[in-house]
Design an enzyme around this catalytic site. Sequence first.
Site, PDB file in Angstrom:
ATOM      1  CG  ASP A   1      11.421  -3.656  12.443  1.00 36.60           C
ATOM      2  OD1 ASP A   1      11.305  -3.484  11.227  1.00 36.60           O
ATOM      3  OD2 ASP A   1      12.111  -2.900  13.193  1.00 36.60           O
TER       4      ASP A   1
ATOM      5  CE  LYS B   1      11.182   0.057  11.240  1.00 34.97           C
ATOM      6  NZ  LYS B   1      12.400  -0.169  10.465  1.00 34.97           N
TER       7      LYS B   1
ATOM      8  CG  ASN C   1       7.068  -1.176  11.026  1.00 35.20           C
ATOM      9  OD1 ASN C   1       6.943  -0.748   9.891  1.00 35.20           O
ATOM     10  ND2 ASN C   1       7.974  -2.084  11.362  1.00 35.20           N
TER      11      ASN C   1
HETATM   12  C1  LIG Z   1      -1.272   9.790   3.757  1.00 30.86           C
HETATM   13  O1  LIG Z   1       0.060   9.514   3.584  1.00 30.86           O
HETATM   14  C2  LIG Z   1       0.459   8.269   3.879  1.00 30.86           C
HETATM   15  C3  LIG Z   1       1.825   8.112   4.000  1.00 30.86           C
HETATM   16  C4  LIG Z   1       2.322   6.867   4.290  1.00 30.86           C
HETATM   17  C5  LIG Z   1       1.471   5.773   4.480  1.00 30.86           C
HETATM   18  C6  LIG Z   1       0.105   5.929   4.367  1.00 30.86           C
HETATM   19  N1  LIG Z   1      -0.778   4.852   4.548  1.00 30.86           N
HETATM   20  C7  LIG Z   1      -0.459   3.555   4.601  1.00 30.86           C
HETATM   21  N2  LIG Z   1      -1.399   2.651   4.957  1.00 30.86           N
HETATM   22  C8  LIG Z   1      -1.074   1.339   5.054  1.00 30.86           C
HETATM   23  C9  LIG Z   1       0.227   0.906   4.790  1.00 30.86           C
HETATM   24  C10 LIG Z   1       0.608  -0.504   5.031  1.00 30.86           C
HETATM   25  C11 LIG Z   1      -0.182  -1.344   5.817  1.00 30.86           C
HETATM   26  C12 LIG Z   1       0.233  -2.652   6.110  1.00 30.86           C
HETATM   27  C13 LIG Z   1       1.440  -3.125   5.612  1.00 30.86           C
HETATM   28  C14 LIG Z   1       1.935  -4.482   5.963  1.00 30.86           C
HETATM   29  O2  LIG Z   1       3.032  -4.864   5.602  1.00 30.86           O
HETATM   30  N3  LIG Z   1       1.171  -5.269   6.730  1.00 30.86           N
HETATM   31  C15 LIG Z   1       1.637  -6.549   7.207  1.00 30.86           C
HETATM   32  C16 LIG Z   1       1.491  -6.579   8.692  1.00 30.86           C
HETATM   33  O3  LIG Z   1       0.904  -5.671   9.241  1.00 30.86           O
HETATM   34  N4  LIG Z   1       2.025  -7.649   9.335  1.00 30.86           N
HETATM   35  C17 LIG Z   1       1.961  -7.905  10.707  1.00 30.86           C
HETATM   36  C18 LIG Z   1       1.344  -7.014  11.622  1.00 30.86           C
HETATM   37  C19 LIG Z   1       1.346  -7.339  12.984  1.00 30.86           C
HETATM   38  C20 LIG Z   1       1.938  -8.526  13.444  1.00 30.86           C
HETATM   39  C21 LIG Z   1       2.528  -9.393  12.532  1.00 30.86           C
HETATM   40  C22 LIG Z   1       2.553  -9.071  11.158  1.00 30.86           C
HETATM   41  C23 LIG Z   1       2.205  -2.319   4.809  1.00 30.86           C
HETATM   42  C24 LIG Z   1       1.809  -1.023   4.531  1.00 30.86           C
HETATM   43  C25 LIG Z   1       1.162   1.898   4.395  1.00 30.86           C
HETATM   44  O4  LIG Z   1       2.438   1.533   4.057  1.00 30.86           O
HETATM   45  C26 LIG Z   1       3.377   2.548   3.738  1.00 30.86           C
HETATM   46  C27 LIG Z   1       4.675   2.261   4.508  1.00 30.86           C
HETATM   47  C28 LIG Z   1       5.698   3.351   4.253  1.00 30.86           C
HETATM   48  C29 LIG Z   1       6.992   3.027   4.989  1.00 30.86           C
HETATM   49  N5  LIG Z   1       6.739   2.879   6.419  1.00 30.86           N
HETATM   50  C30 LIG Z   1       5.733   1.860   6.730  1.00 30.86           C
HETATM   51  C31 LIG Z   1       4.426   2.174   6.015  1.00 30.86           C
HETATM   52  N6  LIG Z   1       0.809   3.200   4.327  1.00 30.86           N
HETATM   53  C32 LIG Z   1      -0.420   7.201   4.085  1.00 30.86           C
END
Ligand SMILES: COc1cccc(Nc2ncc(-c3ccc(C(=O)NCC(=O)Nc4ccccc4)cc3)c(OCC3CCNCC3)n2)c1
Length: 314
Positions: free
Chosen positions: A131, A133, A136
């Site tokens: 996925d 994009k 991500n």
């Molecule tokens: C300053 O304003 C802002 C504004 C927005 C965000 C931030 N910061 C900020 N930092 C960290 C995150 C985050 C990190 C990891 C995961 C995750 O699900 N990891 C699992 C993972 O990486 N698997 C994996 C990787 C590689 C291979 C296989 C498996 C989920 C979320 C975040 O999320 C917010 C979402 C919002 C919707 N679009 C996506 C990001 N946001 C900051």
Amino acid sequence: SDYEEILKYYELHETIGTGGFAKVKLGRHLLTGEKVAIKIMDKAALGDDLPRVKTEIDAMKNLSHQHVCRLYHVIETSKKIFMVLEYCPGGELFDYIVSKDCLPEEEARVFFRQIVSAIAYVHSQGYAHRDLKPENLLIDEERNLKLIDFGLCAKPKGGLDYRLNTCCGSPAYAAPELIQGKAYIGSEVRRPVFVCLFFRFTLGPLPSPPHRAFEGSAAQIHSLRFPPEFCWVALLSSSPKLSMATDQRSAVLFLQLGHLDEDCVRELAVFHNQSRESISALISEWNYDQMSATYLLLQSKKARGKRIQLRIPS
Ligand SMILES: COc1cccc(Nc2ncc(-c3ccc(C(=O)NCC(=O)Nc4ccccc4)cc3)c(OCC3CCNCC3)n2)c1
């Protein structure tokens, strides 16, 4: 309550994102003061998708790379799963590109190299992201990219060359071979959208469906008004193989994991009033509990030149 355990170690702040079955909140690690992203999943809502989350957590435990978001801590309660993850203050790459209207070629090139390096690494560990994009791809405090996933990643049973059939990810960004429903090999799918997003082009009306534009000769691609000077055809060539040279640095990272950072170990030993050997042994178990989370957050703090002083919780 389900939040009792997580609130022992983290403050929870505003929601920064919602995915299919996950909510992501900004958090702060009490001991180090470091910001974290806390992904909260409801086990009931997950239903039979629960195994996919376990797959993702196992994947994250095996992934340690400078351009893949880090997992620090996993807390499971009767109803919830909490994943404490690396917080990226720069937000999503998508918003960054839109805010700058277009990226200078040099900056796009650096980003592109980081993505290829992260994907090559994820593949080298036997995972297909599926996925990919700009939503991500997040930007960290040094304006480097971090690859994340909202739980769609797959570790094909038959290994990477196993022909994946489920058409997944987001249609708008899908490569032609996906839309045409051809069986594909996870590690060879084309990523035309990155070429587009990175190279200066005015966001004219994309021919629908968008992926049609990437078929065939370069002539059609001019319809996207690519500046001719960019040598992008090679990336959009019909052979989907992208030569992904794995980044040597990730191998070094793995070696580092063998040797723990002395300053961080010492800080934890003092804080817990334990010997450095016993602390090192606990960290090296990599249980993704408070001990390993605190170690990793101290290491990240030190890497950013900040003082690594553990706070006695007030
Ligand atoms: C300053 O304003 C802002 C504004 C927005 C965000 C931030 N910061 C900020 N930092 C960290 C995150 C985050 C990190 C990891 C995961 C995750 O699900 N990891 C699992 C993972 O990486 N698997 C994996 C990787 C590689 C291979 C296989 C498996 C989920 C979320 C975040 O999320 C917010 C979402 C919002 C919707 N679009 C996506 C990001 N946001 C900051």
